[in-house]
Scaffold this active site. Sequence first.
Site, mmCIF file in Angstrom:
data_model
loop_
_atom_site.group_PDB
_atom_site.id
_atom_site.type_symbol
_atom_site.label_atom_id
_atom_site.label_comp_id
_atom_site.label_asym_id
_atom_site.label_seq_id
_atom_site.Cartn_x
_atom_site.Cartn_y
_atom_site.Cartn_z
ATOM 1 N N ARG A 135 63.239 12.045 60.764
ATOM 2 C CA ARG A 135 61.854 12.510 60.940
ATOM 3 C C ARG A 135 61.657 13.963 60.503
ATOM 4 O O ARG A 135 60.740 14.647 60.957
ATOM 5 C CB ARG A 135 61.384 12.320 62.387
ATOM 6 C CG ARG A 135 61.322 10.871 62.819
ATOM 7 C CD ARG A 135 60.690 10.728 64.200
ATOM 8 N NE ARG A 135 60.557 9.316 64.550
ATOM 9 C CZ ARG A 135 61.484 8.619 65.209
ATOM 10 N NH1 ARG A 135 62.610 9.218 65.585
ATOM 11 N NH2 ARG A 135 61.303 7.352 65.489
ATOM 12 N N LYS A 157 53.843 19.717 48.821
ATOM 13 C CA LYS A 157 53.512 18.332 48.475
ATOM 14 C C LYS A 157 54.776 17.639 47.978
ATOM 15 O O LYS A 157 55.380 18.072 46.995
ATOM 16 C CB LYS A 157 52.437 18.276 47.389
ATOM 17 C CG LYS A 157 51.027 18.366 47.901
ATOM 18 C CD LYS A 157 50.033 18.066 46.782
ATOM 19 C CE LYS A 157 48.615 18.059 47.272
ATOM 20 N NZ LYS A 157 47.651 17.740 46.193
ATOM 21 N N GLU A 199 50.735 24.306 32.893
ATOM 22 C CA GLU A 199 50.337 24.621 34.270
ATOM 23 C C GLU A 199 49.920 26.086 34.393
ATOM 24 O O GLU A 199 48.999 26.421 35.150
ATOM 25 C CB GLU A 199 51.471 24.312 35.248
ATOM 26 C CG GLU A 199 51.751 22.831 35.444
ATOM 27 C CD GLU A 199 50.704 22.127 36.313
ATOM 28 O OE1 GLU A 199 49.761 22.797 36.788
ATOM 29 O OE2 GLU A 199 50.834 20.908 36.506
ATOM 30 N N LYS A 241 49.016 30.089 43.698
ATOM 31 C CA LYS A 241 49.152 28.832 44.430
ATOM 32 C C LYS A 241 49.314 29.083 45.926
ATOM 33 O O LYS A 241 48.728 28.367 46.742
ATOM 34 C CB LYS A 241 50.320 28.003 43.904
ATOM 35 C CG LYS A 241 50.385 26.632 44.594
ATOM 36 C CD LYS A 241 51.158 25.606 43.820
ATOM 37 C CE LYS A 241 51.009 24.227 44.455
ATOM 38 N NZ LYS A 241 51.743 23.179 43.728
ATOM 39 N N GLU A 251 44.728 20.012 51.898
ATOM 40 C CA GLU A 251 43.649 19.585 51.002
ATOM 41 C C GLU A 251 42.513 18.904 51.778
ATOM 42 O O GLU A 251 41.934 17.914 51.331
ATOM 43 C CB GLU A 251 44.198 18.654 49.914
ATOM 44 C CG GLU A 251 43.415 18.709 48.613
ATOM 45 C CD GLU A 251 44.144 18.079 47.443
ATOM 46 O OE1 GLU A 251 43.505 17.323 46.712
ATOM 47 O OE2 GLU A 251 45.353 18.340 47.267
ATOM 48 N N ARG A 256 42.062 23.311 48.023
ATOM 49 C CA ARG A 256 43.302 23.033 47.296
ATOM 50 C C ARG A 256 43.068 22.084 46.122
ATOM 51 O O ARG A 256 43.848 22.050 45.170
ATOM 52 C CB ARG A 256 44.348 22.459 48.258
ATOM 53 C CG ARG A 256 45.702 22.254 47.612
ATOM 54 C CD ARG A 256 46.808 22.031 48.631
ATOM 55 N NE ARG A 256 48.067 21.770 47.961
ATOM 56 C CZ ARG A 256 49.259 21.845 48.540
ATOM 57 N NH1 ARG A 256 49.360 22.163 49.813
ATOM 58 N NH2 ARG A 256 50.360 21.602 47.860
ATOM 59 N N ASN A 260 44.076 20.786 40.908
ATOM 60 C CA ASN A 260 44.198 19.557 40.130
ATOM 61 C C ASN A 260 43.367 19.566 38.845
ATOM 62 O O ASN A 260 43.121 18.509 38.265
ATOM 63 C CB ASN A 260 43.787 18.358 40.993
ATOM 64 C CG ASN A 260 44.770 18.111 42.115
ATOM 65 O OD1 ASN A 260 45.968 17.997 41.897
ATOM 66 N ND2 ASN A 260 44.270 18.051 43.338
ATOM 67 N N HIS A 263 44.341 17.209 36.091
ATOM 68 C CA HIS A 263 45.302 16.241 36.630
ATOM 69 C C HIS A 263 44.713 14.856 36.852
ATOM 70 O O HIS A 263 45.461 13.881 36.870
ATOM 71 C CB HIS A 263 45.889 16.768 37.945
ATOM 72 C CG HIS A 263 46.880 17.875 37.756
ATOM 73 N ND1 HIS A 263 46.546 19.068 37.142
ATOM 74 C CD2 HIS A 263 48.191 17.981 38.090
ATOM 75 C CE1 HIS A 263 47.615 19.851 37.117
ATOM 76 N NE2 HIS A 263 48.619 19.223 37.672
ATOM 77 N N HIS A 267 47.308 12.583 35.129
ATOM 78 C CA HIS A 267 48.204 11.670 35.840
ATOM 79 C C HIS A 267 48.026 10.239 35.345
ATOM 80 O O HIS A 267 49.001 9.482 35.230
ATOM 81 C CB HIS A 267 47.946 11.736 37.343
ATOM 82 C CG HIS A 267 48.600 12.901 38.015
ATOM 83 N ND1 HIS A 267 48.320 13.277 39.310
ATOM 84 C CD2 HIS A 267 49.532 13.796 37.579
ATOM 85 C CE1 HIS A 267 49.047 14.336 39.634
ATOM 86 N NE2 HIS A 267 49.783 14.661 38.594
ATOM 87 N N HIS A 280 54.984 15.679 31.760
ATOM 88 C CA HIS A 280 53.909 16.050 32.676
ATOM 89 C C HIS A 280 52.975 17.108 32.086
ATOM 90 O O HIS A 280 51.746 16.935 32.076
ATOM 91 C CB HIS A 280 54.495 16.560 33.994
ATOM 92 C CG HIS A 280 53.457 17.005 34.976
ATOM 93 N ND1 HIS A 280 52.637 16.120 35.648
ATOM 94 C CD2 HIS A 280 53.087 18.248 35.391
ATOM 95 C CE1 HIS A 280 51.812 16.797 36.431
ATOM 96 N NE2 HIS A 280 52.073 18.082 36.287
#
Length: 376
Positions: A135, A157, A199, A241, A251, A256, A260, A263, A267, A280
Amino acid sequence: MRLLVGREVKELMAVFLVKMKLKKIFYDIVVGSNIVHEIGLRLKKLNIGQDAVIITNPAIQKWYGPSVSAGLKRANISTKIFNVPDGEESKSADMAFRCLNQIAAYDVKKKIFIIAMGGGVVGDLAGFVASCYKRGVPYIQLPTSFLAQIDSAIGGKVGIDLAMGKNLAGAFYQPRLVFSDVALLKTLDERQIRNGLAEAIKYGVIDDKNLFEYLEKNYKALLMKDLKCLQTIVARCSQIKANVVMKDEREIKGIRTILNFGHTVGHAIEAASQYRRYQHGEAIALGMRIAADLSQRMGLLSEKKRMRLEQLITAVGLPVDLKGVKLSRILQLMQHDKKFVAGKNRFVLAYDIGGVKVVEGIPLLLIQQAIRARTK
């Protein structure tokens, strides 16, 4: 940004320290050059464990493993290395459970923590594994790609891919340290540097016109892997960031989401090409071109500023046109984007170099036109 001073073997060098201060956890983002030998001492001060499980891939292990292991040994930290194959395919449920079972078998009378040593794939996978095992166990990010140092290693993330899209299974799980040594980037080929620059361009568009101008003036030096320029970019992008994440860690507030930019379509392009045709940063570059096109069609961005963005992306050597991917497949995969809410699309669009906003409910026809404008 706080500037620290550290002594290397023969010369004094600047180390940038960015503080990530969140509600439940604080951690440092360390950015320097030729500092990997210091990692053991920094981890000893954190007191997160005595037994490091390093998740990496064979190439990264060959290049950097001995230096990292030696640094950990000097701090009396044991190491166990688990290699995963290179490439996006490693971000799978099968690989995650394989790592979890290996760690469980190793974890006998130990106080373990995990080190993600690699690029974005390793960072996402190792962070996901850390969030699941018992956990949650501590982990640190030791990014070895330009793209990971700039972006993916920061912010917590973590996740793996599912058949229907990228990062659909994951969590927000913060590392205890991000340790970016730009000297490690010297082993990268130019394509990987270009991926990171995609990026970096994104950060200039969403938040910092001065960063964008710096990239316009210094992209050639960056492609030549000038360490001073690389450190400047990694430190500035890390700060941007961190600032965004500190305002909206999970988010929830929509702040946040600006990270993206490019993206949503990017993606989908990656997934539609089965992560083989486009890396990417290349997919994100195409996504930014399409997002800028949409921004102009929506009356937000002038043609002059769109062209300025296009020209920098082209100068860096990133893709101009979308090839070998069907429009219908891109549109299908976009429906699974996490930014879409209740069937309504959400895009990050630019209104300036240094300014973006989230726009919902863009007409499908405009989206199709913007993607078709890039399709060859």
